[in-house]
Design an enzyme around this catalytic site. Structure first.
Site, PDB file in Angstrom:
ATOM      1  N   ARG A  20      -9.651   0.901   8.839  1.00  0.00           N
ATOM      2  CA  ARG A  20      -9.186  -0.453   9.094  1.00  0.00           C
ATOM      3  C   ARG A  20     -10.212  -1.259   9.884  1.00  0.00           C
ATOM      4  O   ARG A  20      -9.984  -2.432  10.154  1.00  0.00           O
ATOM      5  CB  ARG A  20      -7.895  -0.375   9.916  1.00  0.00           C
ATOM      6  CG  ARG A  20      -6.681  -0.986   9.225  1.00  0.00           C
ATOM      7  CD  ARG A  20      -5.506  -0.621  10.084  1.00  0.00           C
ATOM      8  NE  ARG A  20      -4.321  -1.351   9.837  1.00  0.00           N
ATOM      9  CZ  ARG A  20      -3.215  -0.813   9.314  1.00  0.00           C
ATOM     10  NH1 ARG A  20      -3.205   0.426   8.879  1.00  0.00           N
ATOM     11  NH2 ARG A  20      -2.121  -1.527   9.216  1.00  0.00           N
ATOM     12  N   ARG A  36      -0.464  -9.075  13.394  1.00  0.00           N
ATOM     13  CA  ARG A  36      -1.030  -8.054  12.494  1.00  0.00           C
ATOM     14  C   ARG A  36      -1.837  -8.709  11.379  1.00  0.00           C
ATOM     15  O   ARG A  36      -2.873  -8.193  10.965  1.00  0.00           O
ATOM     16  CB  ARG A  36       0.099  -7.190  11.909  1.00  0.00           C
ATOM     17  CG  ARG A  36       0.689  -6.246  12.957  1.00  0.00           C
ATOM     18  CD  ARG A  36       2.057  -5.745  12.559  1.00  0.00           C
ATOM     19  NE  ARG A  36       2.024  -4.911  11.387  1.00  0.00           N
ATOM     20  CZ  ARG A  36       3.056  -4.767  10.549  1.00  0.00           C
ATOM     21  NH1 ARG A  36       4.182  -5.418  10.758  1.00  0.00           N
ATOM     22  NH2 ARG A  36       2.949  -3.969   9.517  1.00  0.00           N
ATOM     23  N   LYS A  47       0.831  -1.211   0.000  1.00  0.00           N
ATOM     24  CA  LYS A  47       0.000   0.000   0.000  1.00  0.00           C
ATOM     25  C   LYS A  47       0.865   1.259   0.000  1.00  0.00           C
ATOM     26  O   LYS A  47       0.619   2.180  -0.758  1.00  0.00           O
ATOM     27  CB  LYS A  47      -0.940   0.025   1.222  1.00  0.00           C
ATOM     28  CG  LYS A  47      -1.908  -1.141   1.295  1.00  0.00           C
ATOM     29  CD  LYS A  47      -2.918  -0.973   2.417  1.00  0.00           C
ATOM     30  CE  LYS A  47      -2.315  -0.928   3.806  1.00  0.00           C
ATOM     31  NZ  LYS A  47      -1.682  -2.199   4.257  1.00  0.00           N
ATOM     32  N   ARG A  56      11.592  -6.022   5.189  1.00  0.00           N
ATOM     33  CA  ARG A  56      11.283  -4.615   4.911  1.00  0.00           C
ATOM     34  C   ARG A  56      12.157  -3.668   5.739  1.00  0.00           C
ATOM     35  O   ARG A  56      12.492  -3.949   6.876  1.00  0.00           O
ATOM     36  CB  ARG A  56       9.816  -4.375   5.245  1.00  0.00           C
ATOM     37  CG  ARG A  56       9.347  -2.983   4.937  1.00  0.00           C
ATOM     38  CD  ARG A  56       7.877  -2.957   4.799  1.00  0.00           C
ATOM     39  NE  ARG A  56       7.195  -2.957   6.087  1.00  0.00           N
ATOM     40  CZ  ARG A  56       5.883  -2.716   6.204  1.00  0.00           C
ATOM     41  NH1 ARG A  56       5.162  -2.488   5.136  1.00  0.00           N
ATOM     42  NH2 ARG A  56       5.316  -2.729   7.395  1.00  0.00           N
ATOM     43  N   ARG A 115      11.211  -1.756  11.218  1.00  0.00           N
ATOM     44  CA  ARG A 115      10.143  -1.359  12.134  1.00  0.00           C
ATOM     45  C   ARG A 115      10.023  -2.380  13.251  1.00  0.00           C
ATOM     46  O   ARG A 115      10.152  -3.578  13.016  1.00  0.00           O
ATOM     47  CB  ARG A 115       8.815  -1.272  11.380  1.00  0.00           C
ATOM     48  CG  ARG A 115       8.622   0.057  10.718  1.00  0.00           C
ATOM     49  CD  ARG A 115       7.456   0.052   9.770  1.00  0.00           C
ATOM     50  NE  ARG A 115       6.232  -0.532  10.320  1.00  0.00           N
ATOM     51  CZ  ARG A 115       5.062  -0.515   9.692  1.00  0.00           C
ATOM     52  NH1 ARG A 115       4.972   0.044   8.495  1.00  0.00           N
ATOM     53  NH2 ARG A 115       3.997  -1.047  10.231  1.00  0.00           N
TER      54      ARG A 115
HETATM   55  P1  AMP Z   1       0.834   0.411   9.071  1.00  0.00           P
HETATM   56  O1  AMP Z   1       1.995   1.344   8.964  1.00  0.00           O
HETATM   57  O2  AMP Z   1      -0.306   0.822   8.182  1.00  0.00           O
HETATM   58  O3  AMP Z   1       1.224  -1.039   8.899  1.00  0.00           O
HETATM   59  O4  AMP Z   1       0.283   0.542  10.562  1.00  0.00           O
HETATM   60  C1  AMP Z   1       1.082   0.188  11.678  1.00  0.00           C
HETATM   61  C2  AMP Z   1       0.251   0.112  12.944  1.00  0.00           C
HETATM   62  O5  AMP Z   1      -0.371   1.386  13.194  1.00  0.00           O
HETATM   63  C3  AMP Z   1      -0.911  -0.866  12.912  1.00  0.00           C
HETATM   64  O6  AMP Z   1      -0.510  -2.192  13.227  1.00  0.00           O
HETATM   65  C4  AMP Z   1      -1.814  -0.269  14.003  1.00  0.00           C
HETATM   66  O7  AMP Z   1      -1.324  -0.546  15.298  1.00  0.00           O
HETATM   67  C5  AMP Z   1      -1.658   1.226  13.768  1.00  0.00           C
HETATM   68  N1  AMP Z   1      -2.667   1.747  12.791  1.00  0.00           N
HETATM   69  C6  AMP Z   1      -2.424   2.278  11.559  1.00  0.00           C
HETATM   70  N2  AMP Z   1      -3.573   2.626  10.946  1.00  0.00           N
HETATM   71  C7  AMP Z   1      -4.569   2.311  11.809  1.00  0.00           C
HETATM   72  C8  AMP Z   1      -5.986   2.411  11.765  1.00  0.00           C
HETATM   73  N3  AMP Z   1      -6.633   2.909  10.689  1.00  0.00           N
HETATM   74  N4  AMP Z   1      -6.689   1.973  12.841  1.00  0.00           N
HETATM   75  C9  AMP Z   1      -6.071   1.472  13.942  1.00  0.00           C
HETATM   76  N5  AMP Z   1      -4.745   1.340  14.040  1.00  0.00           N
HETATM   77  C10 AMP Z   1      -3.985   1.748  12.998  1.00  0.00           C
END
Ligand code: AMP
Length: 215
Positions: free
Chosen positions: A88, A167, A13, A123, A156
């Site tokens: 999400r 996740r 994404k 990553r 990360r």
């Molecule tokens: P990402 O960078 O999109 O993989 O997001 C990393 C982490 O941020 C996720 O595992 C969640 O803990 C938090 N997070 C990101 N976007 C959301 C969302 N829309 N709702 C809830 N938690 C989020």
């Protein structure tokens, strides 16, 4: 254009968002990146979110919605935006609809779980601008240094095996149902992630153009 990128962690994404941002000249907004920045700066929101991210759980809906609302109020979002990682949960999508946060097209990126685990484990992310790299498939020009801003590349803390598994299960449990939600609204376009990023981008752009023509 108001675009949502839907898909499991590691589907690409962020990579597609970066390309689409350039192509359509609208900002790509990653809730994950906003939250990680808040954690680094130790803001109140950052402190609250820290434990959730570390465990691979979702940050509470009200916290994320507030972050998105504040970001979308900025001027650069006037002509559209690309939401990467939001909504999400069903509740987040419903709040968007109820409060008039518009969505024209939802682009669903499909990738199998085994491929995702390999991608997430290798990553690397720029600490400064959030650009994504991979130790095998998408190496930076200089090891450990971001091509676009010169920032330091890091792994990360949630890209480790136990948290990756969590996740992925959170995605299947909480997020995947959004496909149905947006399919019913006639907004869902599905693209299967390819090994070569440029190929996925080609399919993504085709899907967006098809959806735009039908708007
Ligand atoms: P990402 O960078 O999109 O993989 O997001 C990393 C982490 O941020 C996720 O595992 C969640 O803990 C938090 N997070 C990101 N976007 C959301 C969302 N829309 N709702 C809830 N938690 C989020």
């Amino acid at each position: 254009m108001k675009l949502v990128l839907l898909g499991p962690p590691g589907a690409g994404k962020g990579t597609q968002a970066a390309t689409l941002q350039e192509k359509y000249q609208i900002p790509a907004i990653s809730t994950g990146h906003i939250i990680r920045t808040a954690i680094r700066e130790q803001t109140e929101t950052g402190k609250l979110a820290e434990g959730y991210i570390a465990r691979g759980e979702l940050v509470p809906d009200d916290v994320v919605v507030e972050l998105v609302r504040a970001r979308l109020a900025e001027r650069d979002c006037e002509n559209g935006y690309i939401l990467d990682g939001f909504p999400r949960t069903l509740a987040q999508a419903q709040i968007m609809d109820e409060t008039g946060i518009g969505v024209d097209v939802v682009l669903n990126l499909e990738v199998e779980d085994e491929v995702l685990v390999e991608r997430l484990s290798g990553r690397r992310e720029c600490k400064k601008c959030g650009a994504a790299y991979h130790i095998a498939h998408n190496r930076p020009k200089v090891d450990g240094v971001c091509d676009s801003c010169g920032g330091e590349l890091i792994t990360r803390s949630d890209d480790v095996p136990e948290v990756i598994r969590k996740r992925l299960s959170v995605y299947h449990e909480m997020t995947e149902s959004l496909k149905d939600y947006y399919r019913k609204q006639n907004k869902l376009m599905t693209v299967y992630g390819q090994d070569v990023v440029a190929e996925t981008t080609r399919h993504v752009v085709e899907a967006i153009e098809k959806a735009e023509a039908a708007l």
